[in-house]
Design a protein around this motif. Structure first.
Motif, PDB file in Angstrom:
ATOM      1  N   LEU A  98       0.826  -1.200   0.000  1.00  0.00           N
ATOM      2  CA  LEU A  98       0.000   0.000   0.000  1.00  0.00           C
ATOM      3  C   LEU A  98       0.862   1.252   0.000  1.00  0.00           C
ATOM      4  CD1 LEU A  98      -2.866   1.187   0.134  1.00  0.00           C
ATOM      5  CD2 LEU A  98      -2.722   1.037   2.628  1.00  0.00           C
ATOM      6  N   LEU A  99       1.996   1.200   0.705  1.00  0.00           N
ATOM      7  CA  LEU A  99       2.915   2.330   0.718  1.00  0.00           C
ATOM      8  C   LEU A  99       3.447   2.633  -0.689  1.00  0.00           C
ATOM      9  CD1 LEU A  99       4.984   1.630   3.959  1.00  0.00           C
ATOM     10  CD2 LEU A  99       3.600   3.665   3.495  1.00  0.00           C
ATOM     11  N   HIS A 100       3.680   1.583  -1.461  1.00  0.00           N
ATOM     12  CA  HIS A 100       4.152   1.796  -2.835  1.00  0.00           C
ATOM     13  C   HIS A 100       3.088   2.498  -3.680  1.00  0.00           C
ATOM     14  CE1 HIS A 100       8.132  -0.130  -3.322  1.00  0.00           C
ATOM     15  NE2 HIS A 100       7.779  -0.724  -2.193  1.00  0.00           N
ATOM     16  N   LEU A 101       1.835   2.144  -3.474  1.00  0.00           N
ATOM     17  CA  LEU A 101       0.764   2.847  -4.176  1.00  0.00           C
ATOM     18  C   LEU A 101       0.747   4.313  -3.754  1.00  0.00           C
ATOM     19  CD1 LEU A 101      -1.764   3.019  -5.951  1.00  0.00           C
ATOM     20  CD2 LEU A 101      -3.107   2.251  -3.954  1.00  0.00           C
ATOM     21  N   GLY A 102       0.886   4.555  -2.464  1.00  0.00           N
ATOM     22  CA  GLY A 102       0.910   5.930  -1.981  1.00  0.00           C
ATOM     23  C   GLY A 102       2.032   6.724  -2.618  1.00  0.00           C
ATOM     24  N   ARG A 103       3.192   6.126  -2.705  1.00  0.00           N
ATOM     25  CA  ARG A 103       4.334   6.817  -3.311  1.00  0.00           C
ATOM     26  C   ARG A 103       4.083   7.107  -4.790  1.00  0.00           C
ATOM     27  NH1 ARG A 103       9.308   3.541  -2.100  1.00  0.00           N
ATOM     28  NH2 ARG A 103       9.519   3.013  -4.289  1.00  0.00           N
ATOM     29  N   ALA A 104       3.478   6.144  -5.477  1.00  0.00           N
ATOM     30  CA  ALA A 104       3.182   6.326  -6.896  1.00  0.00           C
ATOM     31  C   ALA A 104       2.180   7.458  -7.126  1.00  0.00           C
ATOM     32  CB  ALA A 104       2.646   5.027  -7.490  1.00  0.00           C
ATOM     33  N   ARG A 105       1.362   7.745  -6.131  1.00  0.00           N
ATOM     34  CA  ARG A 105       0.353   8.799  -6.250  1.00  0.00           C
ATOM     35  C   ARG A 105       0.765  10.087  -5.540  1.00  0.00           C
ATOM     36  NH1 ARG A 105      -0.231   5.911  -9.558  1.00  0.00           N
ATOM     37  NH2 ARG A 105      -1.964   4.483 -10.043  1.00  0.00           N
ATOM     38  N   VAL A 147       0.654   8.272   3.571  1.00  0.00           N
ATOM     39  CA  VAL A 147       0.299   6.874   3.818  1.00  0.00           C
ATOM     40  C   VAL A 147       1.195   6.288   4.907  1.00  0.00           C
ATOM     41  CG1 VAL A 147       0.158   4.563   2.804  1.00  0.00           C
ATOM     42  CG2 VAL A 147      -0.605   6.550   1.490  1.00  0.00           C
ATOM     43  N   LYS A 148       2.484   6.605   4.855  1.00  0.00           N
ATOM     44  CA  LYS A 148       3.419   6.109   5.861  1.00  0.00           C
ATOM     45  C   LYS A 148       2.993   6.556   7.255  1.00  0.00           C
ATOM     46  CE  LYS A 148       7.462   4.267   7.011  1.00  0.00           C
ATOM     47  NZ  LYS A 148       7.832   2.873   6.726  1.00  0.00           N
ATOM     48  N   GLU A 149       2.681   7.826   7.407  1.00  0.00           N
ATOM     49  CA  GLU A 149       2.279   8.372   8.702  1.00  0.00           C
ATOM     50  C   GLU A 149       0.993   7.707   9.205  1.00  0.00           C
ATOM     51  OE1 GLU A 149       2.195  10.619  12.169  1.00  0.00           O
ATOM     52  OE2 GLU A 149       3.817  10.427  10.708  1.00  0.00           O
ATOM     53  N   ARG A 150       0.033   7.554   8.312  1.00  0.00           N
ATOM     54  CA  ARG A 150      -1.259   6.979   8.733  1.00  0.00           C
ATOM     55  C   ARG A 150      -1.097   5.531   9.190  1.00  0.00           C
ATOM     56  NH1 ARG A 150      -4.353   6.216  11.509  1.00  0.00           N
ATOM     57  NH2 ARG A 150      -6.635   6.119  11.419  1.00  0.00           N
TER      58      ARG A 150
END
Length: 243
Positions: free
Chosen positions: A107-114, A120-123
């Motif tokens: 999920l973190l990778h998706l966050g980074r891509a967007r 996302v990391k913080e949440r």
């Protein structure tokens, strides 16, 4: 300047290290307002073989992992709780539900891509270390991803498949190649490596040094992995979660 940060959602020292980095960056930005800094949160699992949820008392689990007595493990948690408090964090080890963080890293990778990697990391870290959310619960991960700003349908599509799984493994392999022996692990411009949740002042020193050198020389695009200057931090009881 680019700062690559290898860390695990399940690592309390990584959360403290994130706060220290943020403090150092704020000070660096005041001193170097024209400097551009990119922070990239990269994947690292402390226990790649972890089950979906690990049963048992958290203190005893810690004692078993580090071959320490129950009292020693509790003392480690007490120290960590106080350190977190000093960094502005509310670490609730009485709520933590250990288990696999692999899907959370996807999920973190998706966050980074967007463009939402930091959000996302913080949440996710707050959910795991303060709210007691199980990181292998896909419904909870979907909720957290949406709360961090990601699209609901896209999050569901990623979590229901194996999307970004290979990327997680690749980044973990890169960490080992760079000499990572514990997290958090910060690499500044592939030239300086900082192990552990070092104080903000120490991180700031490294940022200033890297910035000064960048202005004098033209670095290579990536830099060889074995050229990093390692700033070794303390062991798990003092700033880094050992692998």
């Amino acid at each position: 300047m680019r700062i690559d940060v290898w860390s695990d959602i399940a690592c309390p020292w990584c959360y403290v290290g994130k706060r220290h980095l943020e403090s150092a960056l704020a000070q660096f930005g005041e001193a170097q307002p024209d400097a551009e800094v990119e922070v990239v949160f990269r994947s690292f699992e402390l226990d790649p073989q972890a089950p979906a949820e690990r049963e048992g008392d958290y203190v005893q689990m810690l004692a078993s992992k580090y071959r320490a007595s129950h009292d020693k493990a509790q003392a480690m948690l007490d120290q960590m709780t106080m350190t977190g408090f000093e960094a502005g964090l509310d670490l609730r080890f009485d709520k933590v539900r250990p288990g696999s963080t692999f899907d959370a890293h996807r999920l973190l990778h998706l966050g980074r891509a967007r463009g939402l990697g930091a959000e996302v990391k913080e949440r996710l870290m707050r959910a795991y270390l303060t709210e007691g959310v199980l990181m292998s619960d896909l419904d909870e991960l979907r909720r957290l991803g949406v709360e961090a700003g990601l699209d609901d349908d896209e999050v569901s599509a990623v979590l229901s498949a194996d999307t970004y799984g290979e990327d997680v493994r690749t980044e973990e392999e890169t960490a080992y190649e760079l000499g990572c022996s514990g997290v958090p692990f910060f690499v500044v411009d592939r030239a300086y490596a900082i192990n552990g949740a070092q104080p903000a002042e120490r991180i700031l020193e490294v940022l200033q040094t890297a910035h000064a050198e960048a202005r004098q020389t033209v670095p290579s695009a990536a830099g060889p992995a074995d050229s990093a200057h390692h700033e070794h931090g303390p062991d798990c009881s003092g700033g880094t979660c050992a692998i």
